[in-house]
Enzyme design. Sequence first.
Site, short mmCIF file in Angstrom:
data_model
loop_
_atom_site.label_atom_id
_atom_site.label_comp_id
_atom_site.label_asym_id
_atom_site.label_seq_id
_atom_site.Cartn_x
_atom_site.Cartn_y
_atom_site.Cartn_z
N ASP A 1 -3.03 -0.03 6.21
CA ASP A 1 -3.87 -0.41 5.07
C ASP A 1 -3.37 -1.70 4.43
O ASP A 1 -4.16 -2.52 3.95
CB ASP A 1 -3.88 0.72 4.04
N GLU B 1 0.98 5.57 0.20
CA GLU B 1 0.35 6.88 0.38
C GLU B 1 1.11 7.85 -0.52
O GLU B 1 2.35 7.78 -0.64
CB GLU B 1 0.42 7.33 1.83
N HIS C 1 -5.70 4.85 6.39
CA HIS C 1 -5.04 5.70 5.38
C HIS C 1 -3.57 5.91 5.71
O HIS C 1 -2.97 6.90 5.28
CB HIS C 1 -5.76 7.04 5.24
N ASP D 1 0.86 -1.19 0.00
CA ASP D 1 0.00 0.00 0.00
C ASP D 1 0.89 1.23 0.00
O ASP D 1 1.93 1.27 0.68
CB ASP D 1 -0.91 0.03 1.23
#
Length: 575
Positions: free
Chosen positions: A175, A32, A170, A30
Amino acid sequence: MHLQLQLPGLLGDEDPLAQELRNITFVIVDLETTGGAPDGGGITEVGAVKVRGGEQLGQLATLVNPGVPIPPFITVLTGITTAMVSPAPTIERVLPSLLEFLSGAVLVAHNAPYDVGFLKAACAAHGYKWPAPRVLDTALMARRVLLRDEVPNRKLGTLAAYFRTHTPTHRALDDALATVDVLHALIGRLGSLRVTTLGETISYLKPVTPTQRSKRFLAEGLPHAPGVYIFRAADDRPLYVGTSGDIATRVRSYFTAGEKRARISEMLAASTRVDAVVCAHSLEAQVRELRLIAAHSPPYNRRSKHPERVHWIKLTAEAFPRLSLVRRLGPEPGAILGPFSGRRTAQAAIDAVHEAIPLRQCSQRLSARRASSACALAELGRCPAPCLLHINPEQYQAELVDRVQQAFHADPDPVVQPLLRRMAKLAQTQRFEEAAQVRDRMLAFLRTASRMQRLASLTSIAELVAAKRTKEGGWEIAIVRHGRLAGAATAAPGIHPRRTLDILWPTAETVILPVTGHNPTPCATAEESERIIDWLELPETRLVEASAGWASPMRGAMRLRSLLTSADSKHSDRQ
């Protein structure tokens, strides 16, 4: 950067598509980011978790300095500020560790195209080769596996709440951990659909046609066993016959995106039922498939389109025999060669014989006592002119017919050697196209002679019993009579195969050899006998009993198979 790694967890040498999902190493990733597209934004955090068989093998987590300020709305969403990432490493420094962490594993992400897009752009920008791992998207998996009345959407938070897993926040590692739990829950759902391997999963996730989707119910309730499956129309007509070592798995494959053949799509639209015939082992399944295709000529089986196109070359029964191309073999004796799948191949073999052995080619019936008109070949000296009584029947038999019979049934040299010499002379004079034509005619003859002698070596045996060891430790058993599969069974591991054979013998088919005729495959099709021979010749197959020796002519066509192998390899190289 935080890196925790317990085991390498690589896929190994086995084909990953054939591996069970429980044995696959997954790296769940994951990211960001600062938002937007990969070429207009930057990565702010990386989280990755390596798992296999439900066990976590390692983690990788780090903030990343994107080199640009983080937009306020991203800070509100993720809690990551510009100050937090200022001392963090750049993505250029993070990539080597991340790519090593990904090595040999299947990459998993929620909305995978987004994360993979950023990683590929980062690799391209900093001179790293993207390893192109296989990718699974848990969002796509959820769309295929879950119904609308189960979850309103396929967002990670919605799925995590539905499966009661780790809560996404998030932040990259949280995540990724939530995606791990969702992945395992979705794999459980796939298992209930009998999708258990990586290859099956990838095929299942691809889009399918409406026809495939509406006819998936046809694959329900079929056995996971070797045998034959039959797609039937509403009036019970067989539309398609196939065979597999696992009927249920093979039939399900017709309803995946991997099946793209137009004729199969048409067949599925007309199908209303799939019948299964469970067989003792794969050999019995192959034989039953051939017999069903021959009996019913299913319209969607390619090889059942023209089952009548079988030809034979036969020496006629006359004072001066000649070669005749026939569809059926009668009871009268005579040297034969075949079967040929098409007229063109059979004619090429006839031309090979005529070029090597000057048999008469005219079709008129000749008398041994009275001369008749001569043809052009006799006038050109390419025929011994029996029409003009330049040769008597005894000489014709000894000098020509006996050589043809020898080439058909024993030693092919009377045909092959003159053609090889002819090819060499043509090549020396650089007439390569003509040499190639001679070669093709010779190969048409030699292939069929080799095939016929190979078949005759088996079909001459009244009964042969063989057994093949299975991977599980049991035995596949076959009773073969005159080249026809008369009985088949499997002895389970731990059970002596003789006990199974004693039960099988009384129920085996009685095969009676025709009193007349000279067909090298008198009791089965050539295709069936060839499948049996292929099975018998496997290294793990053992001959148990035979009523006669299984042998080929010492100087038969089989000894020249190197010519055929060489020709076949050169042909494949040109493809």
